[in-house]
Design a protein around this motif. Structure first.
Motif, PDB file in Angstrom:
ATOM      1  N   GLY A  80       0.817  -1.207   0.000  1.00  0.00           N
ATOM      2  CA  GLY A  80       0.000   0.000   0.000  1.00  0.00           C
ATOM      3  C   GLY A  80       0.849   1.254   0.000  1.00  0.00           C
ATOM      4  N   ASN A 133       0.815   4.638   9.897  1.00  0.00           N
ATOM      5  CA  ASN A 133       0.364   3.246   9.832  1.00  0.00           C
ATOM      6  C   ASN A 133       1.554   2.296   9.755  1.00  0.00           C
ATOM      7  OD1 ASN A 133      -2.357   3.793   9.891  1.00  0.00           O
ATOM      8  ND2 ASN A 133      -2.707   3.427   7.709  1.00  0.00           N
ATOM      9  N   ASN A 172      -4.355  -4.308   0.813  1.00  0.00           N
ATOM     10  CA  ASN A 172      -3.056  -3.801   1.263  1.00  0.00           C
ATOM     11  C   ASN A 172      -2.891  -3.970   2.764  1.00  0.00           C
ATOM     12  OD1 ASN A 172      -2.122  -2.823  -1.245  1.00  0.00           O
ATOM     13  ND2 ASN A 172      -3.301  -0.924  -1.001  1.00  0.00           N
ATOM     14  N   ARG A 173      -1.655  -3.971   3.194  1.00  0.00           N
ATOM     15  CA  ARG A 173      -1.352  -4.074   4.611  1.00  0.00           C
ATOM     16  C   ARG A 173      -1.436  -2.729   5.320  1.00  0.00           C
ATOM     17  NH1 ARG A 173       4.243  -5.866   5.041  1.00  0.00           N
ATOM     18  NH2 ARG A 173       3.758  -5.774   7.257  1.00  0.00           N
ATOM     19  N   ASN A 174      -1.100  -1.639   4.612  1.00  0.00           N
ATOM     20  CA  ASN A 174      -0.912  -0.356   5.298  1.00  0.00           C
ATOM     21  C   ASN A 174      -1.724   0.801   4.745  1.00  0.00           C
ATOM     22  OD1 ASN A 174       1.369  -1.056   7.234  1.00  0.00           O
ATOM     23  ND2 ASN A 174       2.246  -1.715   5.290  1.00  0.00           N
ATOM     24  N   TRP A 175      -2.507   0.565   3.712  1.00  0.00           N
ATOM     25  CA  TRP A 175      -3.341   1.642   3.161  1.00  0.00           C
ATOM     26  C   TRP A 175      -4.479   1.032   2.363  1.00  0.00           C
ATOM     27  CZ3 TRP A 175      -3.384   6.026   5.342  1.00  0.00           C
ATOM     28  CH2 TRP A 175      -4.023   7.132   4.770  1.00  0.00           C
ATOM     29  N   ALA A 176      -5.471   1.857   2.094  1.00  0.00           N
ATOM     30  CA  ALA A 176      -6.650   1.390   1.373  1.00  0.00           C
ATOM     31  C   ALA A 176      -6.284   0.905  -0.037  1.00  0.00           C
ATOM     32  CB  ALA A 176      -7.675   2.513   1.292  1.00  0.00           C
ATOM     33  N   TYR A 234      -7.597  -1.771   2.533  1.00  0.00           N
ATOM     34  CA  TYR A 234      -6.992  -2.561   3.603  1.00  0.00           C
ATOM     35  C   TYR A 234      -7.387  -4.029   3.476  1.00  0.00           C
ATOM     36  CZ  TYR A 234      -5.793   1.825   5.949  1.00  0.00           C
ATOM     37  OH  TYR A 234      -5.265   3.049   6.263  1.00  0.00           O
ATOM     38  N   THR A 287      -8.138  -6.224   5.676  1.00  0.00           N
ATOM     39  CA  THR A 287      -9.298  -6.630   6.462  1.00  0.00           C
ATOM     40  C   THR A 287     -10.588  -6.324   5.710  1.00  0.00           C
ATOM     41  OG1 THR A 287      -8.088  -6.219   8.507  1.00  0.00           O
ATOM     42  CG2 THR A 287     -10.482  -6.375   8.679  1.00  0.00           C
ATOM     43  N   ASP A 288     -10.656  -5.155   5.089  1.00  0.00           N
ATOM     44  CA  ASP A 288     -11.856  -4.790   4.328  1.00  0.00           C
ATOM     45  C   ASP A 288     -12.036  -5.707   3.119  1.00  0.00           C
ATOM     46  OD1 ASP A 288     -12.316  -2.695   6.093  1.00  0.00           O
ATOM     47  OD2 ASP A 288     -11.176  -1.263   4.869  1.00  0.00           O
ATOM     48  N   ASP A 345      -0.305 -10.379   9.444  1.00  0.00           N
ATOM     49  CA  ASP A 345      -1.357  -9.420   9.125  1.00  0.00           C
ATOM     50  C   ASP A 345      -2.620 -10.122   8.646  1.00  0.00           C
ATOM     51  OD1 ASP A 345       0.342  -7.418   9.831  1.00  0.00           O
ATOM     52  OD2 ASP A 345       0.682  -6.652   7.814  1.00  0.00           O
ATOM     53  N   ALA A 396      -6.259  -9.929  10.464  1.00  0.00           N
ATOM     54  CA  ALA A 396      -7.487  -9.593   9.751  1.00  0.00           C
ATOM     55  C   ALA A 396      -8.561 -10.652   9.972  1.00  0.00           C
ATOM     56  CB  ALA A 396      -7.189  -9.440   8.257  1.00  0.00           C
TER      57      ALA A 396
END
Length: 375
Positions: free
Chosen positions: A19, A33, A89-93, A95, A97-98, A131, A135
């Motif tokens: 990300g 982040n 991504n791990r660090n930005w949109a 993301y 988890t999403d 990560d 998530a």
């Protein structure tokens, strides 16, 4: 009609990357982040932030991932592989988890993951797994049934990764002035990490003296240098060098740095150099700043002709290599006999990380490997 390929038991592929910010207002939140809990000095964050602002606060990595996403979908469709591809991504949109939440809503239950990191190391492999586990824990806490996730093996020595890189070196050599081309040195470059992290990369039995991280990069460099020799008839001198160090000065990191190496080459009378970023999948910020900006400036100061070869990016051969890795893992999970495709002396990497492979250290290495504050 293309032959129908079977990825059973998997029902989706997740492209998992680092990300990056896509505008000036996103730079500071993104760096926060990345560095949360890592103890990176504020001065280093300010310095790295300025790297982004040289490019209008935009990291190219997200657009490059969108392009790779399109290439994977195109390759799969053209070859009859019915496997949807998502991106997180791990660090930005977006993301991770999403994205996993979206995949669960779409009914995905067995997911393969392609990480944009080709080599073994804590931050290049295990941290991706951590990560993903985090998530999944979030989804479970929300009352969702988490899917099963498997990460594809390291692909540093797969032909789909090596062939585009080799072609990039040949192209860069051809771009050098003819009078210096034959005497050009190849500087194979990757992210520096703490020596302690390198020494413990890969399975326990291979720990020490750079671990799997250094061995894998050296094998890739040898393979590319040999392929270039076969194509050109010239055995170009080469060395594995490092870039993008970001840790505390008192902690030993892998050396030499690319800029120091360029000075060494110039002092030894080298005619020219080609910088070969074998440690990176795409031309993201570390390539644009550390090589295209900083190292090129050093070479210009020295009067040393240099070129920088391309990363694999969204090359169709890389997309085809990912398809091969997907089918390989699907066959293995289904109990079918499979011969993994790998070049060089090290063979195919493991599918499942053994106990003690690439352990986290306490404290964790700040911004090590792909976990740089400006990937």
């Amino acid at each position: 009609m293309p032959e129908v390929l079977d990825a059973t038991p998997y029902d989706a592929l997740l492209l998992l990357s680092f990300g990056g910010p896509e505008g000036p207002d996103e730079v500071v939140p993104f760096l926060e982040n990345v560095t949360r809990g890592r103890g990176i000095p504020k001065e280093r964050l300010k310095e790295v932030g300025q790297h982004y602002f040289l490019f209008d606060g935009i990291s190219p990595i997200n657009d490059q991932n969108r392009t790779l996403l399109d290439a994977l979908r195109k390759d799969f469709a053209e070859h009859g592989l019915d496997l949807p591809v998502y991106w997180g991504n791990r660090n930005w949109a977006p993301y991770v988890t999403d994205t996993l939440r979206e995949m669960v809503a779409d009914g995905r239950r067995r997911i393969l993951v392609l990480a944009t990191s080709a080599y073994a190391s804590y931050s290049g492999c295990r941290q991706y797994r951590e990560d993903l586990a985090g998530a999944l824990a979030v989804l479970e806490g929300e009352g969702l049934e988490p899917p099963r996730i498997d990460k594809l093996r390291h692909y540093f020595n797969h032909p789909g990764f090596l062939e585009p890189m080799t072609e990039g070196v040949l192209r860069s050599l051809a771009e050098l002035p003819e009078e210096v081309r034959a005497g050009a040195h190849l500087a194979f470059t990757t992210h520096s990490i703490p020596i302690a992290a390198a020494d413990t990369s890969g399975p326990v039995e291979g720990h020490g003296d750079g671990g799997a991280y250094v061995r894998q990069h050296l094998d890739v460099a040898r393979l590319i240098a040999e392929a270039v020799r076969e194509e050109t008839g010239i055995a170009h001198p080469w060395r594995l060098v490092y870039q993008s160090r970001s840790g505390a000065p008192h902690i030993p990191w892998l050396e030499p740095d690319i800029c120091d190496h360029l000075e060494e080459l110039h002092g030894a009378g080298a005619a020219a150099a080609v910088m070969v970023p074998i440690g990176f999948v795409s031309d993201h910020m570390e390539v644009l700043y550390d090589l295209d900006t900083e190292a090129r400036a050093k070479a210009a100061e020295l009067g040393l002709p240099v070129r920088r070869s391309a990363t694999v990016g969204s090359d169709p051969r890389f997309a085809a290599g990912v398809r091969d890795l997907v089918l390989e893992r699907a066959a293995a999970e289904s109990g079918r006999r499979v011969t993994p495709c790998a070049l060089g002396a090290l063979g195919a990497s493991h599918d499942l990380c053994p106990v003690g492979c690439c352990p986290a250290r306490t404290p964790k290495p700040a911004a090590a490997g792909t976990d740089s504050p400006y990937a």
